[in-house]
Enzyme design. Structure first.
Site, PDB file in Angstrom:
ATOM      1  N   HIS A   1       1.365  -1.021  -0.215  1.00  0.00           N
ATOM      2  CA  HIS A   1      -0.394   0.074   0.007  1.00  0.00           C
ATOM      3  C   HIS A   1       0.856   1.026  -0.101  1.00  0.00           C
ATOM      4  CE1 HIS A   1      -4.043  -1.476   1.138  1.00  0.00           C
ATOM      5  NE2 HIS A   1      -3.382  -2.585   1.420  1.00  0.00           N
TER       6      HIS A   1
ATOM      7  N   ASP B   1       3.355   9.420  -0.587  1.00  0.00           N
ATOM      8  CA  ASP B   1       1.892   8.787  -0.294  1.00  0.00           C
ATOM      9  C   ASP B   1       1.468   7.847  -1.569  1.00  0.00           C
ATOM     10  OD1 ASP B   1       0.198   8.675   1.069  1.00  0.00           O
ATOM     11  OD2 ASP B   1      -0.521  10.170   1.201  1.00  0.00           O
TER      12      ASP B   1
HETATM   13  C1  GDG Z   1      -2.157   4.037   3.370  1.00  0.00           C
HETATM   14  C2  GDG Z   1      -1.389   4.804   2.933  1.00  0.00           C
HETATM   15  C3  GDG Z   1      -2.723   4.135   0.365  1.00  0.00           C
HETATM   16  C4  GDG Z   1      -8.532   9.276   7.984  1.00  0.00           C
HETATM   17  N1  GDG Z   1      -9.074  10.728   8.810  1.00  0.00           N
HETATM   18  C5  GDG Z   1     -10.267  10.720   9.126  1.00  0.00           C
HETATM   19  C6  GDG Z   1     -10.639   9.051   8.485  1.00  0.00           C
HETATM   20  N2  GDG Z   1      -9.641   8.567   7.457  1.00  0.00           N
HETATM   21  C7  GDG Z   1      -9.527   7.875   5.800  1.00  0.00           C
HETATM   22  C8  GDG Z   1      -9.573   8.960   5.081  1.00  0.00           C
HETATM   23  C9  GDG Z   1      -9.302   7.360   4.132  1.00  0.00           C
HETATM   24  C10 GDG Z   1      -8.093   6.562   5.168  1.00  0.00           C
HETATM   25  O1  GDG Z   1      -8.195   7.718   6.022  1.00  0.00           O
HETATM   26  C11 GDG Z   1      -6.307   7.531   4.668  1.00  0.00           C
HETATM   27  O2  GDG Z   1      -5.876   6.812   3.628  1.00  0.00           O
HETATM   28  P1  GDG Z   1      -5.824   7.758   2.608  1.00  0.00           P
HETATM   29  O3  GDG Z   1      -5.027   6.582   1.631  1.00  0.00           O
HETATM   30  O4  GDG Z   1      -5.602   8.791   2.746  1.00  0.00           O
HETATM   31  O5  GDG Z   1      -3.986   7.705   3.439  1.00  0.00           O
HETATM   32  P2  GDG Z   1      -2.525   6.748   5.229  1.00  0.00           P
HETATM   33  O6  GDG Z   1      -3.801   5.941   6.027  1.00  0.00           O
HETATM   34  O7  GDG Z   1      -1.581   6.630   5.105  1.00  0.00           O
HETATM   35  O8  GDG Z   1      -3.272   4.800   4.069  1.00  0.00           O
HETATM   36  C12 GDG Z   1      -2.323   5.467   1.257  1.00  0.00           C
HETATM   37  C13 GDG Z   1      -3.341   3.824   1.770  1.00  0.00           C
HETATM   38  O9  GDG Z   1      -3.098   3.271   2.600  1.00  0.00           O
HETATM   39  C14 GDG Z   1      -4.389   2.560   0.449  1.00  0.00           C
HETATM   40  O10 GDG Z   1      -3.878   2.056   0.206  1.00  0.00           O
HETATM   41  O11 GDG Z   1      -3.768   5.347  -0.658  1.00  0.00           O
HETATM   42  O12 GDG Z   1      -1.177   5.904   0.095  1.00  0.00           O
HETATM   43  O13 GDG Z   1      -0.480   5.297   3.434  1.00  0.00           O
HETATM   44  O14 GDG Z   1     -10.136   7.419   3.801  1.00  0.00           O
HETATM   45  O15 GDG Z   1     -10.776   9.370   4.833  1.00  0.00           O
HETATM   46  N3  GDG Z   1     -11.700   8.602   8.301  1.00  0.00           N
HETATM   47  C15 GDG Z   1     -12.666   8.761   9.635  1.00  0.00           C
HETATM   48  N4  GDG Z   1     -12.364   9.689   9.852  1.00  0.00           N
HETATM   49  C16 GDG Z   1     -10.937  10.203  10.304  1.00  0.00           C
HETATM   50  O16 GDG Z   1     -11.510  11.304  10.920  1.00  0.00           O
HETATM   51  N5  GDG Z   1     -13.827   8.289   9.569  1.00  0.00           N
END
Ligand code: GDG
Length: 468
Positions: free
Chosen positions: A158, A371
Site C-alpha cells: 500500500h 504517499d
Molecule cells: C495507506 C497509504 C494508501 C482519515 N481520518 C479520518 C478518516 N480517515 C480515512 C480517510 C481515508 C483513510 O482514512 C486514509 O487513507 P489514505 O490513503 O489517505 O492514507 P493512509 O492512512 O496513509 O493509507 C496510502 C492507503 O494506505 C490505501 O492503500 O492510499 O498511500 O499510506 O479513507 O477518509 N476516516 C474517518 N474519520 C477520520 O477522522 N471516518
C-alpha cells in the site's frame, strides 16, 4: 467454520474492540478499501485485534470470519512500532524521517510474520487464494508458500517502494525481497514502485526480470514466474456519491460553513497525523499567504483534521508538537474574534462528517511529501457530485498518476504551492466543473471494486499459468 477459499492477511483485523465482546468496524485506508471486497467474497481475515496481549478465539463479524493474532507488549513495540513504523515506513517514504535499523526489531518482525503465516496456512482450504496486505507482512508470502505450496498467493504493497539507492540501506534487503517473491502476484500502487522493486531484485538477487515477470528459482531446481506490477487502489465511489446526496449531510455541510463564519473559501486538509502528509508544508504556505496579505482571515479558513496516529512513536510525538506550535502561532497572529485562520481538529470523525466536510470544502489540500496512493483525494472527488471544488494534489502521491486534471503541486516548493492555492481560490466555476467532471469519471471508472477484481483476475491468471 470450515476452511476458507479466500483469505486476507493484514496487520489489523477490520474491527476495533469497544467492549468485552463488542466490535465496531475500524477506519483507515486499508479497511476502507477491502471492506466491500470481503463482504461479497465470504472469506476469512487474519489480523491483529489492535491491543497487546489479547488472546481471542476466531469469531464472525459482519459476515467475515475473523482470525485474531495475539501480539505481546514487546512484539507491539518491536514488530509494529519499531520495525514497521520506525524502519520500513520512513525508509519506504524516501527517508523523510530517519529510519532506525535495530536487530531486535527485525527478530520480532520475523517471528510475528511467521505467526501470521502459520495462522493463514491453518485457515486456508486446499488450493485457496490468500491475499497478504502491506509492509508489516513482507515475509509472509514466502513463509506461506513453504508451508502450503498448493495456495495461490497475492501481496499488495500500500505504500511506496523506494528507489534502489535508498532501499539498499536496509540491512535485511535480501530477506525482504525473497519474502515478497513468495507471492504469485506482487501489486504496487504506481508503475514506478513496481520498477523500483524489479530493479532491487535484479541488483540484489540477480533474478532475471522481463516486463512484469520475475523468474524465481523453485526448491525443486526449476523456476516459477512472479508478477510485479501496478494496481492503483481506489475507493467505493458509489458509496461516497450516495452520502454526498443525502439531505442531512448536505445540511451539515451548510452548517459547517455557517459555524466558520461563512468565509468565502474553505481550504480543507484531512490526514492521519503523519510526517509523510506534508501538513507542516501546507500550513507554512497558508501562513505566508496571510502574512503577505494575499488572503485575508475574514475570507479564507483552513480546516485541518489530523486524526491521531502512532502516538507512541517518537517521530509522531515531535510532529504533533511542531504542528500544534505552528497552528497556535498562525492563529495567534491572524485570528479575529469572529474568524479563525486554522480550525485544527486532532480527532477522528465518522464518515458522514467527513463527507459533509468534503462538501463544505472549496479547495482540498493533498500535499503529501510521499504517499502510496492517498484515498482522501479520491474521496473528495467522488463526493463532489455538484462538480464544484478544486483538488490540489501533490505529484508525490500515487493518485497523481491518475488524477491528472487536479492542480498538481510540488509541496517542497512553498512559493509554487502558494501560487497554486491562490489560483484554486480564484478558479472560475466553469473551470472547476471541467476539471472535476474529468476527475470524477476517472474515480468512478476505477473504483475499489475494479481494483480488487483486477488483482484477483491477475491471481487467477497466475494460477492457470502454474497449473499448466
Ligand atoms: C495507506 C497509504 C494508501 C482519515 N481520518 C479520518 C478518516 N480517515 C480515512 C480517510 C481515508 C483513510 O482514512 C486514509 O487513507 P489514505 O490513503 O489517505 O492514507 P493512509 O492512512 O496513509 O493509507 C496510502 C492507503 O494506505 C490505501 O492503500 O492510499 O498511500 O499510506 O479513507 O477518509 N476516516 C474517518 N474519520 C477520520 O477522522 N471516518
Amino acid at each position: 467454520m470450515s476452511r476458507a477459499d479466500f483469505v486476507v492477511v493484514a496487520n489489523r483485523l477490520p474491527v476495533d474492540r469497544v467492549g468485552e465482546n463488542e466490535w465496531r468496524p475500524s477506519p483507515g485506508g486499508l479497511v476502507a478499501a477491502l471492506e466491500p471486497v470481503m463482504q461479497r467474497a465470504d472469506g476469512a481475515w487474519v489480523g491483529w485485534p489492535g491491543q497487546a496481549d489479547l488472546e481471542l478465539e476466531p469469531f464472525d463479524a459482519d459476515g467475515i470470519h475473523l482470525v485474531p493474532i495475539a501480539l505481546s507488549e514487546d512484539e507491539v513495540a518491536n514488530y509494529y512500532e519499531g520495525m514497521s513504523n520506525d524502519t520500513f515506513w520512513p525508509l519506504y517514504h524516501d527517508v523523510i524521517a530517519e529510519p532506525r535499523y535495530r536487530r531486535v526489531w527485525w527478530d520480532a518482525y520475523v517471528k510475528v510474520n511467521e505467526r501470521f503465516a502459520a495462522a493463514a496456512a491453518d485457515v486456508a482450504a486446499e488450493g485457496a487464494t490468500v491475499w497478504v496486505q502491506d509492509y508489516q507482512l513482507q515475509l509472509v508470502p514466502r513463509m506461506l508458500r513453504e508451508r502450503r505450496p498448493d495456495l495461490t498467493i497475492g501481496y499488495f504493497h500500500h505504500i511506496p517502494f523506494p528507489a534502489y539507492g535508498l532501499y539498499s540501506q536496509l540491512p535485511w534487503r535480501k530477506q525482504v525481497l525473497e519474502g515478497l517473491l513468495g507471492a504469485d502476484v506482487i501489486g504496487f500502487q504506481r508503475v514506478a514502485d513496481a520498477s523500483n522493486f524489479a530493479r532491487a531484485v535484479r541488483r540484489q538477487l540477480r533474478y532475471p526480470t522481463k516486463s512484469s515477470g520475475i523468474t524465481v528459482p523453485a526448491p525443486d531446481g526449476g523456476s516459477r514466474t512472479a508478477i510485479a506490477r501496478a494496481f492503483p487502489i481506489s475507493i467505493d465511489a458509489e458509496m461516497y456519491e450516495e452520502l454526498a446526496q443525502r439531505d442531512d449531510i448536505r445540511a451539515r455541510a451548510a452548517e459547517i460553513r455557517e459555524s466558520l463564519g461563512n468565509p468565502k473559501t474553505i481550504l480543507f486538509g484531512v490526514d492521519r497525523l503523519d510526517y509523510t502528509k506534508g501538513i507542516r508544508h501546507r500550513m507554512k504556505a497558508f501562513g505566508e499567504l496571510l502574512e503577505d496579505g494575499r488572503v485575508a482571515v475574514e475570507d479564507v479558513t483552513l480546516v485541518q483534521v489530523a486524526s491521531p496516529s502512532r502516538e507512541r512513536v517518537d517521530a509522531y510525538q515531535h510532529l504533533r508538537d511542531e504542528i500544534e506550535l505552528t497552528v497556535g502561532r498562525i492563529n495567534g497572529d491572524y485570528d479575529t474574534m469572529g474568524h479563525t485562520a486554522i480550525r485544527y481538529l486532532h480527532q477522528a470523525f465518522p464518515r458522514e462528517e467527513m463527507v459533509a466536510l468534503y462538501l463544505a470544502a472549496d479547495v482540498m489540500l493533498v500535499t503529501a511529501l510521499r504517499d502510496g496512493m492517498n484515498l482522501v483525494a479520491k474521496e473528495y472527488v467522488a463526493s463532489r457530485v455538484d462538480n464544484r471544488g478544486v483538488l490540489l494534489l501533490s505529484e508525490f502521491a500515487g493518485a497523481a498518476d491518475e488524477l491528472t486534471t487536479a492542480v498538481q503541486i510540488n509541496p517542497h516548493d512553498i512559493d509554487g504551492m502558494k501560487d497554486a492555492i491562490v489560483r484554486a481560490i480564484e478558479m472560475s466555476p466553469a473551470e472547476q466543473s471541467r476539471r472535476m467532471r474529468a476527475l470524477r469519471r476517472k474515480v468512478r471508472d476505477n473504483d475499489v471494486q475494479a481494483w480488487s477484481a483486477s488483482f484477483i483476475d491477475a491471481l487467477a491468471a497466475a494460477r492457470a499459468e502454474t497449473q499448466q
